[in-house]
Write a protein that holds these residues in place. Structure first.
Motif, mmCIF file in Angstrom:
data_model
loop_
_atom_site.group_PDB
_atom_site.id
_atom_site.type_symbol
_atom_site.label_atom_id
_atom_site.label_comp_id
_atom_site.label_asym_id
_atom_site.label_seq_id
_atom_site.Cartn_x
_atom_site.Cartn_y
_atom_site.Cartn_z
ATOM 1 N N GLU A 172 30.127 34.985 43.184
ATOM 2 C CA GLU A 172 30.624 36.218 42.578
ATOM 3 C C GLU A 172 30.720 37.362 43.583
ATOM 4 N N TYR B 37 37.749 33.995 37.123
ATOM 5 C CA TYR B 37 36.744 35.002 37.453
ATOM 6 C C TYR B 37 37.403 36.345 37.763
ATOM 7 N N ASN C 226 36.893 39.871 35.546
ATOM 8 C CA ASN C 226 36.065 40.903 36.158
ATOM 9 C C ASN C 226 36.850 42.027 36.823
#
Length: 130
Positions: free
Chosen positions: A30, A78, A82
């Protein structure tokens, strides 16, 4: 990161993003992807970004193709979850083992590791075949 005319490309080794033979992002991945997202915030609207998955040549060719596609999709998922990427155009591609960086020898793990990667390409060459 490499730059060729207007095209910018960065490669992220799979061992940073994924466990071996997996397409689910590692929790440590991440931070790496968040750094890319910060860069995306600086891009003009309608910038085209390709997320390209690659594997080594170990295993079945069809399986490797599918795994590379799933990994590219995981990175895009992802990013979309995000950040606000609605002003950018993303496409994912899986190349499997078809575009190695290194010619692999059966006993050369380091070379195989270099071929397992995800590439992020900003403003890909319009003539690029995918």
């Amino acid at each position: 990161m490499t730059m060729e005319e207007d095209e910018v490309s960065t490669q992220v080794p799979n061992d940073i993003l994924f466990d071996f033979d997996e397409s689910e992002l590692k929790s440590d991945a991440e931070e790496t992807i968040d750094e890319l997202i910060d860069e995306f915030d600086q891009l003009p609207d309608d910038t085209i970004i390709h997320i390209n998955g690659h594997t080594d040549n170990v295993g079945d060719e069809d399986y490797n193709m599918e795994l590379s596609e799933e990994r590219a999709e995981s990175v895009l998922d992802y990013i979309e979850e995000n950040s606000d990427t609605s002003d950018l155009q993303f496409e994912t591609f899986g190349y499997g083992e078809t575009e190695p960086l290194e010619t692999e020898a059966d006993d050369e793990e380091a070379e195989r590791m270099e071929n397992r990667r995800v590439e992020i390409v900003i403003n890909p060459d319009e003539n690029e075949e995918n």
